[in-house]
Write a protein that holds these residues in place. Sequence first.
Motif, PDB file in Angstrom:
ATOM      1  N   GLN A  62       0.824  -1.207   0.000  1.00 39.39           N
ATOM      2  CA  GLN A  62       0.000   0.000   0.000  1.00 39.39           C
ATOM      3  C   GLN A  62       0.861   1.261   0.000  1.00 39.39           C
ATOM      4  OE1 GLN A  62      -2.741  -0.711   3.376  1.00 39.39           O
ATOM      5  NE2 GLN A  62      -4.376  -0.439   1.885  1.00 39.39           N
ATOM      6  N   THR A  63       1.910   1.243   0.796  1.00 39.11           N
ATOM      7  CA  THR A  63       2.800   2.412   0.858  1.00 39.11           C
ATOM      8  C   THR A  63       3.421   2.696  -0.505  1.00 39.11           C
ATOM      9  OG1 THR A  63       3.334   2.020   3.195  1.00 39.11           O
ATOM     10  CG2 THR A  63       4.874   3.375   1.931  1.00 39.11           C
ATOM     11  N   SER A  64       3.855   1.639  -1.173  1.00 42.23           N
ATOM     12  CA  SER A  64       4.492   1.828  -2.475  1.00 42.23           C
ATOM     13  C   SER A  64       3.512   2.354  -3.516  1.00 42.23           C
ATOM     14  CB  SER A  64       5.119   0.516  -2.960  1.00 42.23           C
ATOM     15  OG  SER A  64       4.120  -0.448  -3.232  1.00 42.23           O
ATOM     16  N   LEU A  65       2.259   1.951  -3.390  1.00 39.02           N
ATOM     17  CA  LEU A  65       1.263   2.364  -4.378  1.00 39.02           C
ATOM     18  C   LEU A  65       0.723   3.776  -4.143  1.00 39.02           C
ATOM     19  CD1 LEU A  65      -0.837  -0.921  -4.753  1.00 39.02           C
ATOM     20  CD2 LEU A  65       0.775   0.029  -6.391  1.00 39.02           C
ATOM     21  N   PHE A  66       0.697   4.199  -2.892  1.00 40.51           N
ATOM     22  CA  PHE A  66       0.013   5.443  -2.572  1.00 40.51           C
ATOM     23  C   PHE A  66       0.921   6.563  -2.093  1.00 40.51           C
ATOM     24  CE2 PHE A  66      -3.110   1.977  -1.546  1.00 40.51           C
ATOM     25  CZ  PHE A  66      -3.764   2.071  -2.760  1.00 40.51           C
ATOM     26  N   SER A  67       2.220   6.347  -2.100  1.00 38.89           N
ATOM     27  CA  SER A  67       3.138   7.414  -1.723  1.00 38.89           C
ATOM     28  C   SER A  67       4.132   7.640  -2.862  1.00 38.89           C
ATOM     29  CB  SER A  67       3.897   7.052  -0.435  1.00 38.89           C
ATOM     30  OG  SER A  67       4.876   6.062  -0.694  1.00 38.89           O
ATOM     31  N   ILE A  68       4.919   8.706  -2.738  1.00 39.13           N
ATOM     32  CA  ILE A  68       5.893   9.020  -3.784  1.00 39.13           C
ATOM     33  C   ILE A  68       7.272   8.450  -3.453  1.00 39.13           C
ATOM     34  CG2 ILE A  68       4.649  11.117  -4.433  1.00 39.13           C
ATOM     35  CD1 ILE A  68       6.807  12.704  -2.921  1.00 39.13           C
ATOM     36  N   ASP A  69       7.373   7.743  -2.328  1.00 38.12           N
ATOM     37  CA  ASP A  69       8.677   7.282  -1.857  1.00 38.12           C
ATOM     38  C   ASP A  69       9.352   6.322  -2.821  1.00 38.12           C
ATOM     39  OD1 ASP A  69       8.194   8.787   0.360  1.00 38.12           O
ATOM     40  OD2 ASP A  69       7.607   7.118   1.644  1.00 38.12           O
ATOM     41  N   TYR A  70       8.575   5.568  -3.582  1.00 34.37           N
ATOM     42  CA  TYR A  70       9.145   4.548  -4.451  1.00 34.37           C
ATOM     43  C   TYR A  70       9.326   5.031  -5.890  1.00 34.37           C
ATOM     44  CZ  TYR A  70       8.525   1.109  -0.736  1.00 34.37           C
ATOM     45  OH  TYR A  70       8.617   0.418   0.452  1.00 34.37           O
ATOM     46  N   ILE A  71       8.804   6.198  -6.200  1.00 31.02           N
ATOM     47  CA  ILE A  71       8.910   6.712  -7.563  1.00 31.02           C
ATOM     48  C   ILE A  71      10.346   7.162  -7.825  1.00 31.02           C
ATOM     49  CG2 ILE A  71       8.136   8.493  -9.171  1.00 31.02           C
ATOM     50  CD1 ILE A  71       5.455   8.504  -7.709  1.00 31.02           C
ATOM     51  N   PRO A  72      11.003   6.635  -8.869  1.00 30.57           N
ATOM     52  CA  PRO A  72      12.391   7.018  -9.155  1.00 30.57           C
ATOM     53  C   PRO A  72      12.520   8.523  -9.382  1.00 30.57           C
ATOM     54  CG  PRO A  72      11.775   5.063 -10.407  1.00 30.57           C
ATOM     55  CD  PRO A  72      10.512   5.601  -9.799  1.00 30.57           C
ATOM     56  N   SER A  73      13.655   9.069  -8.969  1.00 30.62           N
ATOM     57  CA  SER A  73      13.888  10.505  -9.143  1.00 30.62           C
ATOM     58  C   SER A  73      14.137  10.871 -10.602  1.00 30.62           C
ATOM     59  CB  SER A  73      15.087  10.951  -8.295  1.00 30.62           C
ATOM     60  OG  SER A  73      16.253  10.195  -8.635  1.00 30.62           O
ATOM     61  N   SER A  74      14.690   9.926 -11.367  1.00 30.45           N
ATOM     62  CA  SER A  74      14.943  10.193 -12.785  1.00 30.45           C
ATOM     63  C   SER A  74      13.703   9.887 -13.614  1.00 30.45           C
ATOM     64  CB  SER A  74      16.110   9.331 -13.281  1.00 30.45           C
ATOM     65  OG  SER A  74      15.839   7.959 -13.073  1.00 30.45           O
ATOM     66  N   PRO A  75      13.482  10.643 -14.683  1.00 29.39           N
ATOM     67  CA  PRO A  75      12.289  10.431 -15.510  1.00 29.39           C
ATOM     68  C   PRO A  75      12.392   9.128 -16.306  1.00 29.39           C
ATOM     69  CG  PRO A  75      13.737  12.025 -16.539  1.00 29.39           C
ATOM     70  CD  PRO A  75      14.317  11.742 -15.184  1.00 29.39           C
ATOM     71  N   PRO A  76      11.264   8.634 -16.835  1.00 30.27           N
ATOM     72  CA  PRO A  76      11.292   7.423 -17.664  1.00 30.27           C
ATOM     73  C   PRO A  76      12.212   7.600 -18.867  1.00 30.27           C
ATOM     74  CG  PRO A  76       9.041   8.029 -17.097  1.00 30.27           C
ATOM     75  CD  PRO A  76       9.900   9.164 -16.670  1.00 30.27           C
ATOM     76  N   LEU A  77      12.880   6.543 -19.258  1.00 31.92           N
ATOM     77  CA  LEU A  77      13.783   6.596 -20.404  1.00 31.92           C
ATOM     78  C   LEU A  77      12.973   6.612 -21.701  1.00 31.92           C
ATOM     79  CD1 LEU A  77      16.476   4.009 -19.230  1.00 31.92           C
ATOM     80  CD2 LEU A  77      16.487   6.487 -18.963  1.00 31.92           C
ATOM     81  N   VAL A  78      13.398   7.442 -22.632  1.00 29.99           N
ATOM     82  CA  VAL A  78      12.692   7.551 -23.909  1.00 29.99           C
ATOM     83  C   VAL A  78      13.655   7.273 -25.057  1.00 29.99           C
ATOM     84  CG1 VAL A  78      10.989   9.190 -23.023  1.00 29.99           C
ATOM     85  CG2 VAL A  78      13.122  10.048 -23.994  1.00 29.99           C
ATOM     86  N   GLU A  79      13.068   6.885 -26.166  1.00 29.24           N
ATOM     87  CA  GLU A  79      13.795   6.695 -27.424  1.00 29.24           C
ATOM     88  C   GLU A  79      14.994   5.762 -27.282  1.00 29.24           C
ATOM     89  OE1 GLU A  79      14.703  10.464 -29.131  1.00 29.24           O
ATOM     90  OE2 GLU A  79      12.611  11.074 -29.312  1.00 29.24           O
TER      91      GLU A  79
END
Length: 253
Positions: A62-79
């Motif tokens: 639940q914590t991982s789904l509903f908080s920003i703590d697990y979201i990587p600081s770098s943006p998604p890789l493109v191209e």
Amino acid sequence: MDNSWSIYEQQIAKALRLWEKELLKPPGLLEKTSKAVSTRINQVIPDKVHQTITAAVKGIVQTSLFSIDYIPSSPPLVELSLAARDHKAEETISLFKKLAAAEGAGTGAGGILLGLADFPILIGIKMKLLFQLAHIYGHSTQDYRERMFVLYVFQLAFSSQLKKKPLFETILHWNETVSSLPSEESYVQHIDWQQLQQEYRDTIDLRKMLQMVPIIGAAVGAWANYGLLDELGSAAMNCYRLRRLQQSYKQNE
């Protein structure tokens, strides 16, 4: 198979068909035996231990789904090509496997109390790996729908053979699934937490309970955690590969 795919993508498409076949095969003798042994072990484990494990599974997910703590600081890789993404994914999985093995060895050496502490720590490591892989394959976990995808991948990796088929179908037809997802504010109510917890525990119990046995705990903890991260990483890579190839196919229609 799309003729516009690179040789590497064509090879991955073939590998995905084999993976799907292996994933969805009926449970064999080993799985049935493991389930029976796990059930016997569970019967002698105190209820308080079971309650602690169950609460840890739900709390960390639940914590991982509903908080920003697990979201990587770098943006998604493109191209990036699929081959380049796979290479980065393999490097990331290797790092997390070593981290999990070291953590399992440390807690496994401490017996049942530290063994219990390992459960929430390990779940956190797994979720962080999945969030990293999502960004490597170009998907932002700022989007709650991508966090839901992470949850389905997590369940697919740690569910019984009987539950894998509907989970795989959800992932395979993700575009249709996304269109029917509830809003971000209400989707927590649509998650079957009891089933998620039970399936996860049943899948990992035998290995993790052995970690709490004195003398062998450290070795088993390292082995168990390394193997569990390897299984999760492999499942996640294949799920994201599947999405990339589906997207490429639709773009070239």
